[in-house]
Enzyme design. Structure first.
Site, PDB file in Angstrom:
ATOM      1  N   ASP A  94     -17.592  57.074  29.484  1.00  0.00           N
ATOM      2  CA  ASP A  94     -17.502  58.320  28.414  1.00  0.00           C
ATOM      3  C   ASP A  94     -16.541  57.971  27.327  1.00  0.00           C
ATOM      4  O   ASP A  94     -15.473  58.381  27.296  1.00  0.00           O
ATOM      5  CB  ASP A  94     -17.173  59.769  29.115  1.00  0.00           C
ATOM      6  CG  ASP A  94     -17.439  60.703  28.172  1.00  0.00           C
ATOM      7  OD1 ASP A  94     -17.504  60.504  27.070  1.00  0.00           O
ATOM      8  OD2 ASP A  94     -17.179  61.984  28.726  1.00  0.00           O
TER       9      ASP A  94
ATOM     10  N   SER B 255      -9.839  65.649  26.614  1.00  0.00           N
ATOM     11  CA  SER B 255     -10.871  64.774  26.602  1.00  0.00           C
ATOM     12  C   SER B 255     -10.426  63.492  25.545  1.00  0.00           C
ATOM     13  O   SER B 255     -10.275  63.760  24.448  1.00  0.00           O
ATOM     14  CB  SER B 255     -12.324  65.345  26.178  1.00  0.00           C
ATOM     15  OG  SER B 255     -12.874  65.820  27.432  1.00  0.00           O
TER      16      SER B 255
ATOM     17  N   HIS C  41     -18.384  61.735  24.564  1.00  0.00           N
ATOM     18  CA  HIS C  41     -18.894  63.343  24.255  1.00  0.00           C
ATOM     19  C   HIS C  41     -18.016  63.795  23.113  1.00  0.00           C
ATOM     20  O   HIS C  41     -18.369  64.725  22.458  1.00  0.00           O
ATOM     21  CB  HIS C  41     -18.957  64.067  25.558  1.00  0.00           C
ATOM     22  CG  HIS C  41     -17.529  64.653  25.795  1.00  0.00           C
ATOM     23  ND1 HIS C  41     -16.961  64.062  26.890  1.00  0.00           N
ATOM     24  CD2 HIS C  41     -16.649  65.569  25.511  1.00  0.00           C
ATOM     25  CE1 HIS C  41     -15.758  64.768  27.056  1.00  0.00           C
ATOM     26  NE2 HIS C  41     -15.690  65.838  26.364  1.00  0.00           N
TER      27      HIS C  41
END
Ligand code: ARG
Ligand code: ASP
Length: 724
Positions: A229, A658, A93
């Protein structure tokens, strides 16, 4: 039932106390996101939890520390260097926007994934940067010299701003690197990050959405999780290994520091450390401000977005074209929407505002008699007073932002304002036309992903909400329009959407290409511009009061944070997240929200395949992955016939973390952080070790996908793998 005798009762209570202290001992979980340059103070604690290397290996100002293997990826994510040739691992992402720019119908990397087969196939990404933090230093003495606590407001700000500019300039000149000074502890300290930003970054590997975004919004912010991810990029540098703009002569960045990868796995209780760039937290605010989040801003945003998402989903389900246009926007809107729901739940389950109030009582008691902090005793009363009548304005402006400006057409009205400005520049005919066309071209992204019928539906839905909730203080133009249409949204929306120039680029261009003063009148008459403008004027009447409140709170929070630290001198405080490099440590630890060990600390590929549902895009497991699963063809990365996929640990992370490296006790990479568990997202305000978990992709899953799914084993050859 315990009622035997008081002494028995006390004995049992004592045992429970000792036991609970034990189970809540520091070994359980750790609150705090620490400045890497201050890790020495935590060495003993980290060692007691399992750390096996000296903290100097984690951070060292001499250039040998692992901080040199961590990057700020783009503007809001983290990445880690995993090979001597500058290979960078981050989240799927986090790479999404870059890949969108490289994708087309012929090259649909979201559907098919992308794995370069050799270094020549790596794809340059326009505008993407990564930043290394080479050194971090405390510059508080220089920035705050002679400035005392009572100096506040614009004078204080401008003196500090001037000093920051001067200090950054000096440090840049002496280090030949970038220097960024930011406030910490609400402006009680200032630290400089000495940094290098690389600008030639190329895409190397990106799994298809069926792996990298598996579970979509349904699994987002949740554990258990089955998302691979991750994505991979490479840093390129000039002949001196220094940052340079894109050039085909650039070479892969030679990394002295990169993470070794441990493919031997981990078990529950193992030490973990996360390195990265958390964005914003507010751990030391008062109950007054926390209540505004809990009672006002979160609930309003959730409500407005629930309605908007319902409308979007209805239209997306009815048309593939609209689905494609709105899928990325939807992910963004839904990400906040879901996080805030988890946040409100977590704050409630923890009675976080109640605990703040309790603390404030103790604080006040201390402050009333503190000689060292004479300003402390009036902080909370002043905060209370400042907050006492501001709620209606916070409420109104949250509806302004989430309801009215949540309507795409009204938000885009701002662009018409830019066009209007062009007419005021006194340009000659040709220059005027060029400038106007440039502004219209800058709206391409909007037009490409816009569906006016969908947005019209959103208009009707959100305006109803706005009028219901804010009926006393609306922009006058809104009131009169509403009346004029007999309080019926339908004809109003009909008129707005059929008369605006913004429903298509062609419509807007047809007016703009003529470019006379009369066209500027057409823009002024445009309902999108008029609504935006009316909202803007209306906000101008309330923003001064709101920003005065925030300025006052900012001042009080500086004093409050300072006093909280003075009140508890033995405790080591950590600064709120501010998108600077931090480390947080904890341990691999399962999460069991609904009772007896329902969720473990780890998920597997088998569990993802069990969720396979080809009627839902986000739950469609790619065919090739299913075949690998069937054959148990996991290469070196499986464990006794199962393929670990994701895991949870108790590190205190936030948005911006992230893509962060998750390290084991030896500082070796075991995973890539990408999310938090639902009931723990309140960790931005309140950290509860029993509920807060960070979620990571298991590095073995990443390696398996790269090698077996992406056929890119050449990448693994450049990594240093241990534990296997
Ligand atoms: N919750 C993750 C973080 O805040 C984002 C994960 C992206 N996935 C998604 N379905 N939106 O950024
Ligand atoms: N998903 C978040 C990010 O993108 C991480 C988090 O909020 O835990 O940074």
């Amino acid at each position: 039932m315990f009622s035997k005798s008081k002494s028995n009762y006390l004995l049992i209570k004592g045992l429970i106390f000792i036991f609970c202290n034990f189970c809540n001992s520091p070994a359980n979980a750790k609150e705090g996101m620490w400045i890497p340059a201050t890790l020495k103070a935590h060495e003993k604690d980290m060692r007691s939890m399992g750390l096996q290397i000296p903290v100097e290996q984690l951070y060292n100002k001499d250039g040998t520390g692992m901080n040199n293997a961590v990057v700020l990826f783009g503007r809001g994510c983290t990445g880690e260097v995993i090979s001597p040739q500058g290979l960078v691992l981050t989240n799927h992402h986090c790479g999404y926007g870059s890949v969108q720019g490289l994708s087309s119908t012929e090259h649909d990397y979201f559907a098919d994934g992308f794995f370069a087969k050799n270094i020549n196939e790596e794809l340059p990404v326009n505008g993407l940067t990564v930043t290394f933090i080479r050194r971090i230093e405390n510059v508080t003495d220089r920035i705050l010299a002679g400035i005392d606590n009572t100096l506040k407001g614009a004078i204080r700000d401008s003196i500090i701003a001037r000093r920051i500019t001067a200090a950054e300039k000096d440090i840049k000149a002496s280090t030949k690197m970038d220097a960024m000074i930011k406030p910490y502890f609400e402006g009680n300290q200032y630290w400089v990050a000495i940094a290098e930003t690389y600008r030639d970054i190329r895409l190397v590997g990106f799994p298809p959405n069926g792996i990298g975004a598996f579970g979509g919004d349904v699994e987002n912010w949740m554990w258990p999780r089955h998302t691979g991810d991750f994505s991979m990029f490479r840093i390129y540098a000039d002949a001196d290994n220094k940052p340079a703009g894109y050039s085909k002569n650039n070479k892969p960045y030679r990394a002295d520091q990169y993470f070794k990868i441990n493919a031997g796995g981990y078990k529950e209780g193992d030490f973990t450390l996360v390195y990265g760039f958390p964005g914003t937290t507010q751990e030391y605010i008062s109950s007054y401000e926390l209540k505004q989040v809990y009672n006002i801003t979160d609930p309003i945003s959730i409500d407005a977005r629930t309605r908007k998402l319902d409308v979007w989903t209805k239209h997306m389900n009815a048309s593939r074209d609209i689905f494609i246009k709105y899928t990325s926007k939807r992910a963004g809107v839904a990400n906040g929407w879901k996080k805030w729901q988890g946040e409100v739940l977590g704050l409630k389950l923890n009675n976080a505002t109640g605990k703040k109030e309790q603390f404030e009582k103790a604080f006040q008691k201390w402050a009333d008699t503190s000689k060292e902090y004479p300003l402390a005793k009036t902080i909370l009363p002043q905060m209370k007073e400042a907050a006492s009548n501001i709620d209606p304005l916070i409420t109104l402006d949250q509806y302004n932002k989430e309801a009215v400006l949540g309507i795409e057409l009204i938000q885009q009205g701002a662009e018409l304002g830019k066009l209007l400005n062009c007419f005021r520049l006194n340009l000659d005919e040709r220059a005027l036309r060029d400038t106007l066309t440039k502004v219209v071209n800058s709206m391409d992204g909007f037009f490409k992903n816009y569906d006016a019928a969908t947005d019209k539906d959103v208009f009707m839905t959100l305006m109803v909400l706005y009028f219901n909730k804010c009926d006393e203080t609306l922009p006058p133009m809104f009131e009169s329009e509403y009346k004029a249409y007999g309080q019926d949204m339908k004809p109003w929306a009909q008129d707005v959407y059929s008369n605006t120039l913004l429903t298509s680029k062609e419509k807007l261009m047809s007016v703009i290409t003529k470019a006379t003063a009369a066209d500027s009148a057409a823009i002024i008459r445009d309902p999108a511009w008029q609504l935006y403008n009316a909202m803007n004027d209306h906000r101008k009447t309330i923003l001064p009061q709101l920003s005065a409140y925030y300025t006052r709170m900012k001042y009080l929070n500086r004093l409050y944070t300072q006093a909280q630290m003075g009140m508890n001198k033995k405790k080591i405080f950590y600064p709120n997240a501010n998108l600077t490099l931090r480390t947080t440590y904890g341990q691999v630890k399962g999460l069991d929200p609904d009772g007896p060990a329902k969720y473990s600390f780890q998920t597997t590929l088998g569990e993802a395949v069990a969720l396979d549902d080809t009627t839902q895009e986000i739950f469609t497991v790619p065919k090739k992955l299913k075949e690998l699963y069937k054959k148990k063809d996991y290469g070196r990365w499986g464990v006794n016939g199962t393929m670990p996929l994701a895991f949870v640990a108790s590190n205190h992370t936030s948005g911006g973390n992230s893509g962060s490296p998750v390290l084991n006790a030896k500082g070796e990479l075991i995973g890539t952080n990408f999310d938090r568990a639902y009931e723990g997202t309140m960790s931005d305000y309140y950290f509860d070790p029993n509920r807060c978990r960070n979620i990571s992709v298991d590095i073995r899953y990443t390696l398996f996908i790269v090698e077996k799914f992406g056929d890119a084993g050449w990448l693994i050859d450049e990594m240093k793998i241990v534990g296997k």
